[in-house]
Write a protein that holds these residues in place. Structure first.
Motif, short mmCIF file in Angstrom:
data_model
loop_
_atom_site.label_atom_id
_atom_site.label_comp_id
_atom_site.label_asym_id
_atom_site.label_seq_id
_atom_site.Cartn_x
_atom_site.Cartn_y
_atom_site.Cartn_z
N UNK A 164 0.83 -1.20 0.00
CA UNK A 164 0.00 0.00 0.00
C UNK A 164 0.87 1.25 0.00
N UNK A 165 0.26 2.33 -0.46
CA UNK A 165 1.00 3.59 -0.55
C UNK A 165 0.06 4.76 -0.75
N UNK A 166 0.67 5.92 -0.97
CA UNK A 166 -0.06 7.16 -1.14
C UNK A 166 0.27 7.75 -2.50
N UNK A 167 -0.75 8.24 -3.20
CA UNK A 167 -0.55 8.85 -4.51
C UNK A 167 0.24 10.15 -4.34
N UNK A 168 1.37 10.26 -5.05
CA UNK A 168 2.18 11.48 -5.02
C UNK A 168 1.79 12.42 -6.16
N UNK A 173 -1.40 0.46 -18.60
CA UNK A 173 -1.08 1.75 -19.21
C UNK A 173 -1.57 2.92 -18.36
N UNK A 174 -2.62 2.70 -17.57
CA UNK A 174 -3.12 3.74 -16.67
C UNK A 174 -2.30 3.76 -15.38
N UNK A 175 -1.98 2.58 -14.86
CA UNK A 175 -1.25 2.48 -13.59
C UNK A 175 0.16 3.06 -13.69
N UNK A 176 0.76 3.01 -14.87
CA UNK A 176 2.12 3.54 -15.03
C UNK A 176 2.14 5.07 -14.90
N UNK A 177 0.99 5.71 -15.01
CA UNK A 177 0.90 7.17 -14.90
C UNK A 177 0.76 7.66 -13.46
N UNK A 178 0.66 6.73 -12.50
CA UNK A 178 0.42 7.10 -11.10
C UNK A 178 1.71 6.91 -10.30
N UNK A 179 2.30 8.01 -9.87
CA UNK A 179 3.51 7.97 -9.02
C UNK A 179 3.08 7.85 -7.57
N UNK A 180 3.68 6.87 -6.88
CA UNK A 180 3.27 6.52 -5.53
C UNK A 180 4.42 6.65 -4.54
N UNK A 181 4.08 6.90 -3.29
CA UNK A 181 5.01 6.83 -2.15
C UNK A 181 4.61 5.57 -1.39
N UNK A 182 5.56 4.63 -1.26
CA UNK A 182 5.27 3.37 -0.58
C UNK A 182 5.18 3.62 0.92
N UNK A 183 4.11 3.11 1.55
CA UNK A 183 3.94 3.23 3.00
C UNK A 183 4.60 2.03 3.66
N UNK A 184 5.60 2.29 4.48
CA UNK A 184 6.28 1.21 5.20
C UNK A 184 5.44 0.81 6.40
#
Length: 78
Positions: free
Chosen positions: A13-17, A66-77
């Motif tokens: 899980x993570x947060x959308x950057x 192709x859609x998921x590659x456009x979403x930059x995420x911050x991984x939640x540790x």
């Protein structure tokens, strides 16, 4: 650590950057609730990685690679 949503593993899980991409794709992702600050959980991934199923804002959403590659995420540790 930052990575794109398509590289997430099941259960991660993570947060959308940020959301990048052409106008139509970016607008579609925003309309589906994928906006900066939203928490995302990777639920399922097809054998070849396309499509993926995530939980965001309390509902399940299926995205193409192709859609998921456009979403930059911050991984939640944990």
């Amino acid at each position: 650590m930052e990575k794109t949503l398509n590289l997430f593993e099941v259960g991660e899980h993570g947060t959308v950057k940020s959301v990048v991409g052409e106008g139509k794709i970016k607008r579609r992702l925003f309309d589906m609730g994928i906006t900066p600050g939203a928490d995302v959980l990777m639920r399922k991934k097809a054998p070849l990685g396309d499509p993926i199923e995530i939980t965001i804002r309390g509902y399940e959403l299926t995205l193409r690679k192709t859609e998921a590659v456009c979403v930059n995420m911050e991984v939640n540790e944990e």
